[in-house]
Design an enzyme around this catalytic site. Sequence first.
Site, PDB file in Angstrom:
ATOM      1  N   VAL A 163       0.865  -1.183   0.000  1.00  0.00           N
ATOM      2  CA  VAL A 163       0.000   0.000   0.000  1.00  0.00           C
ATOM      3  C   VAL A 163       0.898   1.229   0.000  1.00  0.00           C
ATOM      4  O   VAL A 163       1.959   1.240   0.648  1.00  0.00           O
ATOM      5  CB  VAL A 163      -0.916   0.019   1.251  1.00  0.00           C
ATOM      6  CG1 VAL A 163      -1.723   1.316   1.313  1.00  0.00           C
ATOM      7  CG2 VAL A 163      -1.846  -1.178   1.252  1.00  0.00           C
ATOM      8  N   ARG A 209      -5.572   2.448   6.773  1.00  0.00           N
ATOM      9  CA  ARG A 209      -6.961   2.721   6.378  1.00  0.00           C
ATOM     10  C   ARG A 209      -7.713   1.437   6.040  1.00  0.00           C
ATOM     11  O   ARG A 209      -8.752   1.471   5.386  1.00  0.00           O
ATOM     12  CB  ARG A 209      -7.000   3.684   5.186  1.00  0.00           C
ATOM     13  CG  ARG A 209      -6.308   5.010   5.472  1.00  0.00           C
ATOM     14  CD  ARG A 209      -6.467   5.990   4.341  1.00  0.00           C
ATOM     15  NE  ARG A 209      -5.610   7.147   4.517  1.00  0.00           N
ATOM     16  CZ  ARG A 209      -5.577   8.186   3.700  1.00  0.00           C
ATOM     17  NH1 ARG A 209      -6.357   8.205   2.633  1.00  0.00           N
ATOM     18  NH2 ARG A 209      -4.763   9.198   3.925  1.00  0.00           N
ATOM     19  N   TYR A 265       0.279 -11.005   9.118  1.00  0.00           N
ATOM     20  CA  TYR A 265      -0.566 -11.975   8.432  1.00  0.00           C
ATOM     21  C   TYR A 265      -1.282 -12.992   9.319  1.00  0.00           C
ATOM     22  O   TYR A 265      -2.188 -13.680   8.853  1.00  0.00           O
ATOM     23  CB  TYR A 265       0.259 -12.697   7.363  1.00  0.00           C
ATOM     24  CG  TYR A 265       0.626 -11.766   6.227  1.00  0.00           C
ATOM     25  CD1 TYR A 265      -0.310 -11.434   5.252  1.00  0.00           C
ATOM     26  CD2 TYR A 265       1.887 -11.176   6.157  1.00  0.00           C
ATOM     27  CE1 TYR A 265       0.012 -10.562   4.229  1.00  0.00           C
ATOM     28  CE2 TYR A 265       2.209 -10.305   5.139  1.00  0.00           C
ATOM     29  CZ  TYR A 265       1.262 -10.008   4.175  1.00  0.00           C
ATOM     30  OH  TYR A 265       1.576  -9.127   3.167  1.00  0.00           O
ATOM     31  N   PHE A 294       9.174 -15.770  -3.411  1.00  0.00           N
ATOM     32  CA  PHE A 294       8.306 -15.158  -4.420  1.00  0.00           C
ATOM     33  C   PHE A 294       7.667 -13.908  -3.854  1.00  0.00           C
ATOM     34  O   PHE A 294       7.737 -13.674  -2.647  1.00  0.00           O
ATOM     35  CB  PHE A 294       7.225 -16.151  -4.888  1.00  0.00           C
ATOM     36  CG  PHE A 294       6.410 -16.755  -3.779  1.00  0.00           C
ATOM     37  CD1 PHE A 294       5.244 -16.142  -3.355  1.00  0.00           C
ATOM     38  CD2 PHE A 294       6.806 -17.921  -3.155  1.00  0.00           C
ATOM     39  CE1 PHE A 294       4.479 -16.689  -2.323  1.00  0.00           C
ATOM     40  CE2 PHE A 294       6.061 -18.482  -2.130  1.00  0.00           C
ATOM     41  CZ  PHE A 294       4.895 -17.864  -1.706  1.00  0.00           C
TER      42      PHE A 294
END
Length: 403
Positions: free
Chosen positions: A86, A93, A125, A403
Amino acid sequence: MTGNQKFEIRALTAAEEVNAGFQVFLRAMVGLPFREVDATEITEPGRYLGALDGTEVVGGADSYGSWLVVPGGARVPHAAVTHVGVLPTHRRRGIVSALVARQLRDFAQRGEVVASLRASEAVIYERFGYGVASSAQAVRVNLRRALLRPEVPAGGTVRLVDSAVTTALLAGIYEQAQWTGAIGRPAGWWRLREKLRDSDPAAQYVVVHSSGGVDDGYAIYRPADTTGWFTSREKTVTVTDFVALTDSARAGLWRHLLSLDLLDVVSFDSLALDDPLPLAVVDRRAVELGSAHDETWLRLVDVEAALRARTWGDGDPVVLRVHDALLPANNGTFEVGPKSVVRTEAAPELSVDVTTLAAAYLGGTRWRHLAAAGRVGVHDPDALRRADGLFAVASLPFSGTLF
C-alpha cells in the site's frame, strides 16, 4: 480524506493498472532495487487485485496459481501470494485487510485449497489466518575444514550450463519436486528470475546433476564481493538455488561445490533446518548454521480438503474444532485419523483457530509446543500426544522458493 473512506477493491485488468499496482508494491517495499519491468509479463491475468482511490491504484495484492506438496506427496491447488503493498500515503486505512479478505474469497472460488506467502513483516498476516508452517536457515561452509565423509554417495555427473538458456531445463527438473513444502514455480516466477539475472552484472554459474543420464538436480551460485577477489582472505560463492530430487543429486552437487578452486567459503542462502549437510562432513564445525527464520506462511483456504489431502501417522483419531473468522465454511469439528478425515458432531478434544492449524499442518510445529504457548484449547490432554503422532513427518517441511 478520512480514515473511513471507502476504496474500490477489484481485479486490475488493463496493462497500465497492473503496472501501477506493481509500482505501488515497489514503493511500499522501499528497498527493492528492481524497477524496470513490465508487470504484465510476470503476473497472471485476473489475479492482481488493486485498491483504487478514484482512478489511482493505491494498494495491491497479487498471486500465482501453483501447487503445494503436502505430507504423503500429494500436490494440492495452491495460491502463491506476492506483491502485497500500500502506498505510504494510504496506510492505516484498512486497505490490506480489504485486499486480503477479497483475495481469500477469490482463492476459495477458484478451488485453491491452500495459499502461502513470504512475509516482509512478521506481525501482519496471522490475523488473516496465515501461520508459520516451515522455517529455513542460511549455511556457511568453511572449505579449509570441509571434507566429505567417505560414506557419502559418489553422486552422478555434473555439468556446467549457460545461465542464459537454462530456464526450460531448470523448470523441467524443478517440476518434479516432491518434498513436503515444495511449491510449483509458475511461468511468471521464472520470467522474473530471468529479468533479475539479466539486470545483474555479477556472474552466475549453473550446474546440473544427472544420475544414469537423467537430470535430477541443479545448483545456481555466484561469487560475492568480487572487487578485491584475488586478494580477499575469504573468497565466497553464494548458492541461491539448490534443488536435489535424489540423494545422489544432493551428494553430487555437494562434491562439486565443496571442491571448487580458489574459494574459502560456500554459502547457502536457504536450507531446511534438518538438511543433512552437517552430517556429511568429517568436521561438523566446518558447517556453520545460521539462525532459523520463518519461511512458509501458510493459509488453509479449504480446511476439510486440506486435511483430506495429506497422509497421517499411526495412532488413534483426534477430534479438532476449527474456527475461521474470514472463511466461515471452514468452521466445524473434524475427526482426524490415520485413514480418514470426517466432519463430526462429537465434542472437540482440541480447539484451534485456522492460523494455528496452518502452523501444524505440514508437520513443522508440534501440537504440544503450540499448547504450551496457549494457542490450543485442550479439552483432553491425551489428544496432544495423539495429534503429534498423527501430524508427524519424516523430514521437516521446506519450500526453498522465494516469491
